[in-house]
Write an enzyme that holds these catalytic residues in place. Structure first.
Site, PDB file in Angstrom:
ATOM      1  CB  SER A 144      53.992   9.004  99.110  1.00 60.61           C
ATOM      2  OG  SER A 144      54.743   8.358  98.113  1.00 60.61           O
ATOM      3  CE  LYS A 170      57.132   6.807 100.192  1.00 59.61           C
ATOM      4  NZ  LYS A 170      56.595   5.635 100.909  1.00 59.61           N
ATOM      5  CE  LYS A 172      56.473   5.934  96.008  1.00 55.97           C
ATOM      6  NZ  LYS A 172      56.667   4.657  96.703  1.00 55.97           N
ATOM      7  CG  ASP A 197      59.590   4.276  98.567  1.00 57.50           C
ATOM      8  OD1 ASP A 197      60.371   3.326  98.356  1.00 57.50           O
ATOM      9  OD2 ASP A 197      58.361   4.112  98.784  1.00 57.50           O
ATOM     10  CG  ASN A 199      58.449   1.816  95.374  1.00 59.61           C
ATOM     11  OD1 ASN A 199      58.214   3.022  95.264  1.00 59.61           O
ATOM     12  ND2 ASN A 199      57.781   1.036  96.208  1.00 59.61           N
ATOM     13  CD  GLU A 222      59.268   3.583 101.876  1.00 61.56           C
ATOM     14  OE1 GLU A 222      59.200   4.807 102.137  1.00 61.56           O
ATOM     15  OE2 GLU A 222      58.272   2.895 101.630  1.00 61.56           O
ATOM     16  CG  ASP A 247      57.271  -0.566 101.464  1.00 60.00           C
ATOM     17  OD1 ASP A 247      56.524  -1.497 101.819  1.00 60.00           O
ATOM     18  OD2 ASP A 247      56.887   0.326 100.678  1.00 60.00           O
ATOM     19  CE  LYS A 271      53.497   0.635 101.767  1.00 57.69           C
ATOM     20  NZ  LYS A 271      54.139   0.404 100.452  1.00 57.69           N
ATOM     21  N   GLY A 299      51.446   3.485 103.019  1.00 57.44           N
ATOM     22  CA  GLY A 299      50.155   3.609 102.348  1.00 57.44           C
ATOM     23  C   GLY A 299      50.153   2.869 101.034  1.00 57.44           C
TER      24      GLY A 299
HETATM   25  O1  SMG Z   1      49.032   5.725 100.039  1.00 58.30           O
HETATM   26  O2  SMG Z   1      50.114   7.567 100.247  1.00 58.30           O
HETATM   27  C1  SMG Z   1      49.979   6.445  99.771  1.00 58.30           C
HETATM   28  C2  SMG Z   1      51.034   5.905  98.866  1.00 58.30           C
HETATM   29  C3  SMG Z   1      52.329   5.824  99.542  1.00 58.30           C
HETATM   30  O3  SMG Z   1      54.282   5.753  98.253  1.00 58.30           O
HETATM   31  C4  SMG Z   1      53.384   5.139  98.717  1.00 58.30           C
HETATM   32  N1  SMG Z   1      53.273   3.810  98.562  1.00 58.30           N
HETATM   33  O4  SMG Z   1      56.257   1.957  98.211  1.00 58.30           O
HETATM   34  O5  SMG Z   1      55.514   3.068  99.859  1.00 58.30           O
HETATM   35  C5  SMG Z   1      55.399   2.671  98.709  1.00 58.30           C
HETATM   36  C6  SMG Z   1      54.236   3.068  97.839  1.00 58.30           C
HETATM   37  C7  SMG Z   1      53.604   1.888  97.236  1.00 58.30           C
HETATM   38  C8  SMG Z   1      52.448   2.233  96.432  1.00 58.30           C
HETATM   39  S1  SMG Z   1      52.509   1.561  94.903  1.00 58.30           S
HETATM   40  C9  SMG Z   1      50.901   1.257  94.609  1.00 58.30           C
HETATM   41 MG    MG Z   2      57.643   2.182  99.795  1.00 54.88          MG
END
Ligand code: SMG
Ligand code: MG
Length: 377
Positions: A144, A170, A172, A197, A199, A222, A247, A271, A299
């Site tokens: 990510s 991936k 953001k 992604d 969020n 995502e 997610d 998760k 993750g």
């Molecule tokens: O652990 O590789 C990892 C991070 C993966 O992008 C990642 N996580 O929305 O999927 C998600 C984000 C949330 C992390 S924010 C702390």
């Molecule tokens: Mg996510």
């Protein structure tokens, strides 16, 4: 596919909780902010036979979800850990039921349950992967990539990860940093497996803009909309060719069932922290598998504790897409386990030792600890 063979019961003598501050190798920027230090809670379950380790994957602030370090710390010490210590002797599968009366706080619950599971499985000499039903000994590793200063910097960063061997990227995105960033990565690297992604950074009013991403043949988008926007996600999905993956919205197996029924999720990111534990994560996997919905393991910048657990979870049969289970070095120069996860030919190995199959680097753990409490029975 429920757990085939439950774990033996454990007697809980206490819980130790620590807040850690672990420096990140580079800042991690999402639509809701930038982290340079990972603040995380590590849980140690004390039992007569062996200690068990867990991780509460909250962040310092309630930006990804409503939980955050101090909320998890408070609820764990005030309510959750005391309830488990009152139960005293229990099977790990009973943890969720004991904690059920307390509404929400799923990440806190997940961290405690993991510590109990690890203690129980260590005592039995059983590996977490075998316990969960893993069918692979290594899992394909995706990475990510946070929002960078500009698209050129993003291309540099992605190129570095591809050189390391990550099998899927991936990126953001957020409003203003979506189409151009995605185009830059596609232009530079062609048909690599690519996801975005958001969020929760968009609303349904952005559907037309998000449909512009269709031309990049993404594996998925995502969580474009808010956590509780299931109906809007379904409406958006009807307007996009890109599959919508949820997610933040998937907080339980029931939520997964509902999202699938509504047509809000073509793919699900699993998760354990977000759904209240690894056992509920297996149930999310199960409902998705029954519905023909592919899942992958997300993750939360886990330390070596959660990273080992995620590798085991990602080895279940329904995890047909590469997850965000990257090498420890993606985030950390120094981890809190003696053998941090490494990338081998694009894969991360599923540990096979007792419990989570990791050993804690006690010196590193102490070095990163900023707060510590022991709750004894
Ligand atoms: O652990 O590789 C990892 C991070 C993966 O992008 C990642 N996580 O929305 O999927 C998600 C984000 C949330 C992390 S924010 C702390
Ligand atoms: Mg996510």
């Amino acid at each position: 596919m429920p757990i085939a063979r439950p774990a033996a019961s454990v007697t809980l003598d206490g819980f130790e909780l620590r807040v850690l501050h672990i420096p990140l190798v580079s800042p991690f920027t999402t639509s809701f902010g930038t982290e340079t230090v990972r603040e995380v809670i590590v849980v140690r379950a004390l039992t007569p036979d062996s200690d068990g380790w867990g991780e509460i994957v909250t962040q310092a602030a309630p930006l990804y979800s409503s939980e955050y370090t101090q909320s998890a710390w408070d609820v764990a010490l005030r309510f959750l850990a005391p309830a488990l210590l009152d139960a005293r002797t229990l099977e790990p599968e009973q943890v969720a039921g004991v904690l059920e009366p307390f509404v929400g706080h799923r990440m806190a619950k997940a961290g405690l349950e993991l510590a109990v599971l690890d203690a129980a499985l260590r005592a039995e000499g059983r590996a977490f992967g075998e316990y969960l039903g893993a069918v692979r000994d290594a899992v394909p590793s995706g990475v990510s990539v946070g929002i960078q200063a500009d698209p050129a910097a993003l291309v540099d960063r992605v190129g570095g990860y591809l050189d390391e061997g990550y099998v899927r990227i991936k990126i953001k995105i957020k409003p203003g940093r979506d189409v151009a960033d995605t185009a830059a990565v596609r232009d530079a690297f062609g048909a690599i497996p690519l996801r975005v992604d958001a969020n929760s950074a968009y609303t349904l009013a952005d559907a037309e803009l998000l449909a512009e991403l269709d031309r990049f043949d993404l594996l998925l988008i995502e969580q474009p909309l808010q956590e509780d926007d299931l109906v809007d996600h379904a409406a958006l999905a009807r307007r996009l060719r890109t599959p919508v993956c949820l997610d933040e919205s998937i907080v339980s197996a029931k939520a997964a069932t509902d999202a699938i029924a509504l047509g809000a999720a073509a793919v699900v990111n699993v998760k354990a922290g977000r759904v209240g534990g690894y056992l509920e994560a297996v149930r999310v996997h199960d409902v998705c598998r029954d519905a023909g919905i592919p899942v992958w393991c997300g993750g939360m910048l886990e330390t070596g504790i959660g990273r080992a657990a995620n590798a085991a979870l990602a080895a279940l049969p329904g995890f047909t897409l590469p997850g965000d289970v990257s090498a420890s070095s993606r985030f950390y120069a120094r981890d809190i386990v003696t053998e941090p996860a490494v990338l081998e030919d694009g894969h991360v190995r599923v540990p096979t030792g007792p419990g989570l199959g990791i050993e804690i680097d006690q010196v590193a753990l102490d070095d990163f600890t900023v707060e510590r409490t022991l709750l004894r029975r």
